[in-house]
Motif scaffolding. Structure first.
Motif, PDB file in Angstrom:
ATOM      1  N   GLY A 129       0.838  -1.193   0.000  1.00  0.00           N
ATOM      2  CA  GLY A 129       0.000   0.000   0.000  1.00  0.00           C
ATOM      3  C   GLY A 129       0.874   1.245   0.000  1.00  0.00           C
ATOM      4  O   GLY A 129       2.091   1.179  -0.082  1.00  0.00           O
ATOM      5  N   GLY A 130       0.255   2.404   0.073  1.00  0.00           N
ATOM      6  CA  GLY A 130       1.002   3.660   0.085  1.00  0.00           C
ATOM      7  C   GLY A 130       0.922   4.374  -1.243  1.00  0.00           C
ATOM      8  O   GLY A 130      -0.008   4.169  -2.036  1.00  0.00           O
ATOM      9  N   THR A 131       1.929   5.211  -1.509  1.00  0.00           N
ATOM     10  CA  THR A 131       1.933   6.022  -2.729  1.00  0.00           C
ATOM     11  C   THR A 131       3.313   6.008  -3.368  1.00  0.00           C
ATOM     12  O   THR A 131       4.324   5.788  -2.703  1.00  0.00           O
ATOM     13  CB  THR A 131       1.552   7.487  -2.432  1.00  0.00           C
ATOM     14  OG1 THR A 131       2.502   8.043  -1.497  1.00  0.00           O
ATOM     15  CG2 THR A 131       0.143   7.586  -1.871  1.00  0.00           C
ATOM     16  N   VAL A 132       3.317   6.252  -4.669  1.00  0.00           N
ATOM     17  CA  VAL A 132       4.567   6.420  -5.417  1.00  0.00           C
ATOM     18  C   VAL A 132       4.550   7.801  -6.053  1.00  0.00           C
ATOM     19  O   VAL A 132       3.641   8.133  -6.816  1.00  0.00           O
ATOM     20  CB  VAL A 132       4.734   5.343  -6.511  1.00  0.00           C
ATOM     21  CG1 VAL A 132       5.995   5.619  -7.337  1.00  0.00           C
ATOM     22  CG2 VAL A 132       4.803   3.956  -5.894  1.00  0.00           C
ATOM     23  N   THR A 133       5.538   8.604  -5.708  1.00  0.00           N
ATOM     24  CA  THR A 133       5.664   9.955  -6.244  1.00  0.00           C
ATOM     25  C   THR A 133       6.923  10.021  -7.099  1.00  0.00           C
ATOM     26  O   THR A 133       7.998   9.593  -6.674  1.00  0.00           O
ATOM     27  CB  THR A 133       5.763  10.994  -5.112  1.00  0.00           C
ATOM     28  OG1 THR A 133       4.555  10.945  -4.340  1.00  0.00           O
ATOM     29  CG2 THR A 133       5.942  12.401  -5.672  1.00  0.00           C
ATOM     30  N   VAL A 134       6.795  10.541  -8.303  1.00  0.00           N
ATOM     31  CA  VAL A 134       7.927  10.635  -9.214  1.00  0.00           C
ATOM     32  C   VAL A 134       8.407  12.078  -9.256  1.00  0.00           C
ATOM     33  O   VAL A 134       7.605  13.027  -9.275  1.00  0.00           O
ATOM     34  CB  VAL A 134       7.548  10.102 -10.614  1.00  0.00           C
ATOM     35  CG1 VAL A 134       6.455  10.937 -11.247  1.00  0.00           C
ATOM     36  CG2 VAL A 134       8.751  10.021 -11.518  1.00  0.00           C
ATOM     37  N   VAL A 135       9.737  12.266  -9.252  1.00  0.00           N
ATOM     38  CA  VAL A 135      10.343  13.598  -9.199  1.00  0.00           C
ATOM     39  C   VAL A 135      11.399  13.702 -10.284  1.00  0.00           C
ATOM     40  O   VAL A 135      12.253  12.811 -10.415  1.00  0.00           O
ATOM     41  CB  VAL A 135      10.988  13.863  -7.824  1.00  0.00           C
ATOM     42  CG1 VAL A 135      11.483  15.309  -7.740  1.00  0.00           C
ATOM     43  CG2 VAL A 135      10.025  13.552  -6.689  1.00  0.00           C
ATOM     44  N   SER A 136      11.368  14.777 -11.043  1.00  0.00           N
ATOM     45  CA  SER A 136      12.382  15.004 -12.070  1.00  0.00           C
ATOM     46  C   SER A 136      12.872  16.439 -11.995  1.00  0.00           C
ATOM     47  O   SER A 136      12.124  17.345 -11.605  1.00  0.00           O
ATOM     48  CB  SER A 136      11.804  14.735 -13.469  1.00  0.00           C
ATOM     49  OG  SER A 136      12.812  14.848 -14.462  1.00  0.00           O
ATOM     50  N   MET A 137      14.121  16.625 -12.350  1.00  0.00           N
ATOM     51  CA  MET A 137      14.690  17.975 -12.416  1.00  0.00           C
ATOM     52  C   MET A 137      15.030  18.279 -13.864  1.00  0.00           C
ATOM     53  O   MET A 137      15.669  17.461 -14.544  1.00  0.00           O
ATOM     54  CB  MET A 137      15.945  18.058 -11.548  1.00  0.00           C
ATOM     55  CG  MET A 137      16.693  19.377 -11.654  1.00  0.00           C
ATOM     56  SD  MET A 137      18.107  19.420 -10.524  1.00  0.00           S
ATOM     57  CE  MET A 137      19.132  20.659 -11.333  1.00  0.00           C
ATOM     58  N   GLY A 138      14.582  19.417 -14.357  1.00  0.00           N
ATOM     59  CA  GLY A 138      14.863  19.747 -15.740  1.00  0.00           C
ATOM     60  C   GLY A 138      14.003  20.889 -16.230  1.00  0.00           C
ATOM     61  O   GLY A 138      13.287  21.529 -15.453  1.00  0.00           O
ATOM     62  N   PRO A 139      14.034  21.143 -17.527  1.00  0.00           N
ATOM     63  CA  PRO A 139      13.222  22.218 -18.119  1.00  0.00           C
ATOM     64  C   PRO A 139      11.761  21.803 -18.177  1.00  0.00           C
ATOM     65  O   PRO A 139      11.421  20.636 -17.922  1.00  0.00           O
ATOM     66  CB  PRO A 139      13.827  22.363 -19.525  1.00  0.00           C
ATOM     67  CG  PRO A 139      14.378  21.009 -19.837  1.00  0.00           C
ATOM     68  CD  PRO A 139      14.882  20.464 -18.531  1.00  0.00           C
ATOM     69  N   PRO A 140      10.865  22.726 -18.534  1.00  0.00           N
ATOM     70  CA  PRO A 140       9.426  22.424 -18.555  1.00  0.00           C
ATOM     71  C   PRO A 140       9.050  21.211 -19.395  1.00  0.00           C
ATOM     72  O   PRO A 140       8.088  20.510 -19.082  1.00  0.00           O
ATOM     73  CB  PRO A 140       8.814  23.708 -19.119  1.00  0.00           C
ATOM     74  CG  PRO A 140       9.763  24.783 -18.701  1.00  0.00           C
ATOM     75  CD  PRO A 140      11.127  24.160 -18.795  1.00  0.00           C
ATOM     76  N   GLN A 141       9.814  20.923 -20.469  1.00  0.00           N
ATOM     77  CA  GLN A 141       9.445  19.796 -21.329  1.00  0.00           C
ATOM     78  C   GLN A 141       9.624  18.439 -20.653  1.00  0.00           C
ATOM     79  O   GLN A 141       9.163  17.414 -21.173  1.00  0.00           O
ATOM     80  CB  GLN A 141      10.223  19.818 -22.649  1.00  0.00           C
ATOM     81  CG  GLN A 141      11.721  19.884 -22.527  1.00  0.00           C
ATOM     82  CD  GLN A 141      12.239  21.305 -22.655  1.00  0.00           C
ATOM     83  OE1 GLN A 141      11.614  22.235 -22.156  1.00  0.00           O
ATOM     84  NE2 GLN A 141      13.374  21.464 -23.326  1.00  0.00           N
ATOM     85  N   ALA A 142      10.268  18.401 -19.485  1.00  0.00           N
ATOM     86  CA  ALA A 142      10.365  17.145 -18.725  1.00  0.00           C
ATOM     87  C   ALA A 142       8.987  16.708 -18.221  1.00  0.00           C
ATOM     88  O   ALA A 142       8.828  15.584 -17.738  1.00  0.00           O
ATOM     89  CB  ALA A 142      11.333  17.313 -17.563  1.00  0.00           C
ATOM     90  N   ASP A 143       8.011  17.588 -18.352  1.00  0.00           N
ATOM     91  CA  ASP A 143       6.613  17.274 -18.031  1.00  0.00           C
ATOM     92  C   ASP A 143       6.159  15.999 -18.732  1.00  0.00           C
ATOM     93  O   ASP A 143       5.402  15.193 -18.170  1.00  0.00           O
ATOM     94  CB  ASP A 143       5.753  18.468 -18.449  1.00  0.00           C
ATOM     95  CG  ASP A 143       4.261  18.181 -18.434  1.00  0.00           C
ATOM     96  OD1 ASP A 143       3.760  17.662 -19.457  1.00  0.00           O
ATOM     97  OD2 ASP A 143       3.622  18.463 -17.416  1.00  0.00           O
ATOM     98  N   VAL A 144       6.657  15.768 -19.947  1.00  0.00           N
ATOM     99  CA  VAL A 144       6.246  14.593 -20.725  1.00  0.00           C
ATOM    100  C   VAL A 144       6.685  13.306 -20.033  1.00  0.00           C
ATOM    101  O   VAL A 144       5.926  12.339 -19.933  1.00  0.00           O
ATOM    102  CB  VAL A 144       6.834  14.660 -22.153  1.00  0.00           C
ATOM    103  CG1 VAL A 144       6.485  13.397 -22.938  1.00  0.00           C
ATOM    104  CG2 VAL A 144       6.324  15.896 -22.883  1.00  0.00           C
ATOM    105  N   ALA A 145       7.903  13.283 -19.538  1.00  0.00           N
ATOM    106  CA  ALA A 145       8.411  12.098 -18.847  1.00  0.00           C
ATOM    107  C   ALA A 145       7.625  11.845 -17.564  1.00  0.00           C
ATOM    108  O   ALA A 145       7.316  10.698 -17.222  1.00  0.00           O
ATOM    109  CB  ALA A 145       9.896  12.272 -18.537  1.00  0.00           C
ATOM    110  N   LEU A 146       7.297  12.904 -16.856  1.00  0.00           N
ATOM    111  CA  LEU A 146       6.534  12.760 -15.616  1.00  0.00           C
ATOM    112  C   LEU A 146       5.143  12.201 -15.884  1.00  0.00           C
ATOM    113  O   LEU A 146       4.643  11.355 -15.132  1.00  0.00           O
ATOM    114  CB  LEU A 146       6.445  14.106 -14.902  1.00  0.00           C
ATOM    115  CG  LEU A 146       7.759  14.613 -14.300  1.00  0.00           C
ATOM    116  CD1 LEU A 146       7.629  16.072 -13.876  1.00  0.00           C
ATOM    117  CD2 LEU A 146       8.174  13.755 -13.111  1.00  0.00           C
TER     118      LEU A 146
END
Length: 263
Positions: free
Chosen positions: A53-70
């Motif tokens: 149970g619980g949650t999975v949070t994904v974090v990325s560092m980069g320019p705005p286009q990294a939104d696609v990977a997230l």
């Protein structure tokens, strides 16, 4: 359990070319993907979530286009996503990047952190362990199997040069994943629709500055920098001398070494 997974959007290295004049990567028109070791880490986190149970949070560092990977990570089943992005962070090396990540992860909160072993565009394998050091967390690198997962500990199989280690580590902790750890699942159709309904939370400089070493971020604060990138020169096919005796082969080798002034 709250699991954070750090990911990086990287150029698909199958398509990467280098400008022969500048020695830098040609990124125009090159598709971007989630770094494979990081994607393996996402799958491991989702598997643990399904067990405990619980949650999975994904974090990325980069320019705005990294939104696609997230959003791809969200479509795989992650619950939340954060983008760490600011002009002040641009040009950060591994030391500066790990400091920025550590500040962001501390702000978000965690029980476990999973990162990929290394990124295919840098191959340093430094950021994950550096994050652990800066957060004062126990860490296990090169994790190839999650043997057991519980709320207060995890048992992992760690790849080693000529064998493996079985290690039990208390949570909170940091693990770095290798490709053998898991086979990443595909995005579902419903997951894709849901991913684009969710908010990508952005953490900028103002959000993190109180937790940062301000003189150790960005290009100016990076202890290292890339002087030049270049492709390995292609070697010729060489010359084949079939059906030589051992003595004749030695004579040929000695002659070639003399021609090249090696001997």
């Amino acid at each position: 359990m709250k699991i954070l997974v750090c990911i990086k959007q990287v150029p698909d290295t199958v398509e990467v070319k280098i400008d022969p004049k500048t020695g830098t990567l040609i990124r125009d028109g090159v598709p971007s993907i989630i770094n494979h070791d990081d994607k393996t880490g996402i799958e491991a986190a989702l598997t643990i979530k399904e067990q405990l149970g619980g949650t999975v949070t994904v974090v990325s560092m980069g320019p705005p286009q990294a939104d696609v990977a997230l959003r791809e990570a969200l479509a795989m089943g992650c619950d939340d996503a954060y983008l760490v992005s600011a002009r002040e962070f641009g040009g950060s090396d591994t030391y500066a990047t790990s400091g920025i990540f550590a500040a962001a992860l501390k702000k978000i909160g965690y029980d476990m952190i999973i990162t990929g072993r290394q990124a295919i565009d840098g191959d340093t394998a430094q950021v994950g362990p550096q994050i652990a050091e800066k957060l004062a967390l126990p860490q296990v690198s090169y994790v190839e199997e999650i043997v057991e997962a519980a709320e207060d500990h995890v048992v992992v199989k760690r790849q080693y040069e000529d064998g493996y280690h079985i290690i039990k580590v208390k949570t909170p902790c940091l693990l770095t994943a290798i490709a053998e750890l898991a086979e990443p699942r595909y995005m579902s159709i419903g997951g894709i629709f849901d991913a684009y309904k969710k908010e990508i939370k952005v953490l900028g400089f103002e959000d993190l500055k109180d937790e940062l070493e301000l003189d150790m971020i960005g290009l100016k604060g990076s202890p290292t920098n890339v002087f030049k990138s270049f492709t390995k020169e292609v070697k010729g096919a060489g010359t084949v001398y079939p059906d030589l005796t051992a003595e004749e082969a030695v004579d040929v080798i000695l002659k070639k070494l003399e021609e090249k002034f090696i001997i």
